[in-house]
Design a protein around this motif. Sequence first.
Motif, PDB file in Angstrom:
ATOM      1  N   LYS A   6       0.838  -1.197   0.000  1.00  0.00           N
ATOM      2  CA  LYS A   6       0.000   0.000   0.000  1.00  0.00           C
ATOM      3  C   LYS A   6       0.869   1.242   0.000  1.00  0.00           C
ATOM      4  O   LYS A   6       1.965   1.253   0.563  1.00  0.00           O
ATOM      5  CB  LYS A   6      -0.961  -0.005   1.191  1.00  0.00           C
ATOM      6  CG  LYS A   6      -0.300  -0.085   2.555  1.00  0.00           C
ATOM      7  CD  LYS A   6      -1.353  -0.245   3.649  1.00  0.00           C
ATOM      8  CE  LYS A   6      -0.717  -0.367   5.029  1.00  0.00           C
ATOM      9  NZ  LYS A   6      -1.742  -0.574   6.077  1.00  0.00           N
ATOM     10  N   SER A   8       0.775   5.780  -0.136  1.00  0.00           N
ATOM     11  CA  SER A   8      -0.003   6.983   0.142  1.00  0.00           C
ATOM     12  C   SER A   8      -0.240   7.821  -1.106  1.00  0.00           C
ATOM     13  O   SER A   8       0.703   8.193  -1.808  1.00  0.00           O
ATOM     14  CB  SER A   8       0.718   7.832   1.188  1.00  0.00           C
ATOM     15  OG  SER A   8       0.101   9.110   1.312  1.00  0.00           O
ATOM     16  N   ILE A  12      -3.954   8.895   1.751  1.00  0.00           N
ATOM     17  CA  ILE A  12      -4.857   7.746   1.740  1.00  0.00           C
ATOM     18  C   ILE A  12      -4.088   6.551   1.199  1.00  0.00           C
ATOM     19  O   ILE A  12      -3.535   6.598   0.098  1.00  0.00           O
ATOM     20  CB  ILE A  12      -6.106   8.011   0.862  1.00  0.00           C
ATOM     21  CG1 ILE A  12      -6.790   9.316   1.281  1.00  0.00           C
ATOM     22  CG2 ILE A  12      -7.063   6.827   0.942  1.00  0.00           C
ATOM     23  CD1 ILE A  12      -7.211   9.383   2.732  1.00  0.00           C
ATOM     24  N   ASN A  13      -4.052   5.475   1.951  1.00  0.00           N
ATOM     25  CA  ASN A  13      -3.324   4.280   1.525  1.00  0.00           C
ATOM     26  C   ASN A  13      -4.099   3.528   0.453  1.00  0.00           C
ATOM     27  O   ASN A  13      -5.239   3.085   0.692  1.00  0.00           O
ATOM     28  CB  ASN A  13      -3.078   3.356   2.720  1.00  0.00           C
ATOM     29  CG  ASN A  13      -1.940   3.833   3.589  1.00  0.00           C
ATOM     30  OD1 ASN A  13      -0.959   4.389   3.098  1.00  0.00           O
ATOM     31  ND2 ASN A  13      -2.048   3.622   4.897  1.00  0.00           N
ATOM     32  N   ARG A  57      -8.818   8.673   8.402  1.00  0.00           N
ATOM     33  CA  ARG A  57      -8.460   7.618   9.364  1.00  0.00           C
ATOM     34  C   ARG A  57      -9.317   6.379   9.137  1.00  0.00           C
ATOM     35  O   ARG A  57      -8.821   5.251   9.243  1.00  0.00           O
ATOM     36  CB  ARG A  57      -8.621   8.135  10.798  1.00  0.00           C
ATOM     37  CG  ARG A  57      -7.720   9.315  11.131  1.00  0.00           C
ATOM     38  CD  ARG A  57      -7.491   9.447  12.625  1.00  0.00           C
ATOM     39  NE  ARG A  57      -8.695   9.594  13.409  1.00  0.00           N
ATOM     40  CZ  ARG A  57      -9.242  10.758  13.755  1.00  0.00           C
ATOM     41  NH1 ARG A  57      -8.689  11.899  13.354  1.00  0.00           N
ATOM     42  NH2 ARG A  57     -10.332  10.802  14.500  1.00  0.00           N
ATOM     43  N   ASN A  60      -8.015   4.560   6.042  1.00  0.00           N
ATOM     44  CA  ASN A  60      -6.751   3.890   6.319  1.00  0.00           C
ATOM     45  C   ASN A  60      -6.904   2.754   7.324  1.00  0.00           C
ATOM     46  O   ASN A  60      -5.959   1.996   7.546  1.00  0.00           O
ATOM     47  CB  ASN A  60      -5.710   4.902   6.804  1.00  0.00           C
ATOM     48  CG  ASN A  60      -5.271   5.834   5.693  1.00  0.00           C
ATOM     49  OD1 ASN A  60      -5.264   5.470   4.521  1.00  0.00           O
ATOM     50  ND2 ASN A  60      -4.916   7.060   6.043  1.00  0.00           N
ATOM     51  N   PRO A 255      -0.148   9.116   5.916  1.00  0.00           N
ATOM     52  CA  PRO A 255      -1.471   8.522   6.153  1.00  0.00           C
ATOM     53  C   PRO A 255      -1.796   8.430   7.644  1.00  0.00           C
ATOM     54  O   PRO A 255      -1.064   7.784   8.396  1.00  0.00           O
ATOM     55  CB  PRO A 255      -1.344   7.119   5.528  1.00  0.00           C
ATOM     56  CG  PRO A 255      -0.195   7.215   4.584  1.00  0.00           C
ATOM     57  CD  PRO A 255       0.752   8.195   5.208  1.00  0.00           C
ATOM     58  N   ALA A 257      -3.691   7.020  10.896  1.00  0.00           N
ATOM     59  CA  ALA A 257      -4.310   5.748  11.267  1.00  0.00           C
ATOM     60  C   ALA A 257      -5.500   5.987  12.192  1.00  0.00           C
ATOM     61  O   ALA A 257      -5.556   7.009  12.890  1.00  0.00           O
ATOM     62  CB  ALA A 257      -3.287   4.856  11.952  1.00  0.00           C
TER      63      ALA A 257
END
Length: 268
Positions: A6, A8, A12-13, A57, A60, A255, A257
Amino acid sequence: MINRGKHSILGINIHAIDYEFAVSKIVVAAEKRVPYAVSALAVHGVMTGFLDPIHARRLNGMDLVVPDGQPVRWALWWLHKQGLPDRVCGPKLTLRIAQAFAEKGLSVYLYGSQIEVLQQFACQLQQRFPQLQIAGMEPSKFRRLSLEERKELVARIKASGASTVLLGLGCPRQEVWAYEYRQMLGIPILAVGAAFDFHAGRLAPAPQTMQDLGLEWLFRLLQEPRRLWRRYILLNPLYLWYVGFQLLGWKKFVPPAPDGSEPIESYG
């Protein structure tokens, strides 16, 4: 099968994967009956997280976020040199999941949209994949659900024995729903949005040439200009602007979490 991790895009992943890898992960999660939240994000979906730190969040915190739009796939290459042969389009992923589930005796629960759309969608799925088990279907209430309604909804889906929920509430509500119900349901949840309308015959897909050129947004804008003009006319240039910032190193997008403080929206 492609799985390059993944990466960014504006914080956003996005997972650099192909259809085969996505289907394999979802099937395994369905067979094991473990939580697995999936979303297919185009530019609009990425921008909902970019513009809303709380929603970033949530996104992710999902298990798999696939590059639905060509500009998202391209950004994986521009920013991270992760080239993919194709995007992972929500409607196509839906059909591949339906085929795999039909072959393995797994079942789906359809949640969202309107009852007429669900019935047409289910009919089309079963015409294509006669062995596919549809454990149940339920339209959106188009409002927030009470705590009791949430519990009852979870109980209905669990009682159906469904292996997976196909979710069509529109972006970003479907991603919020998948995030909120992931642990309560304990099965894969696939936020596939427009797949419901496409496969129900309510929306025509863009010509393949327009899809390949990243112009699917233009086709949809011409179909529904009054509803979609803000999404595409405002957000698309903003996306390219900030992707340029990230590419040039002018701004870092780390990103965020989930931290457990995300409010319960409970839209259903």
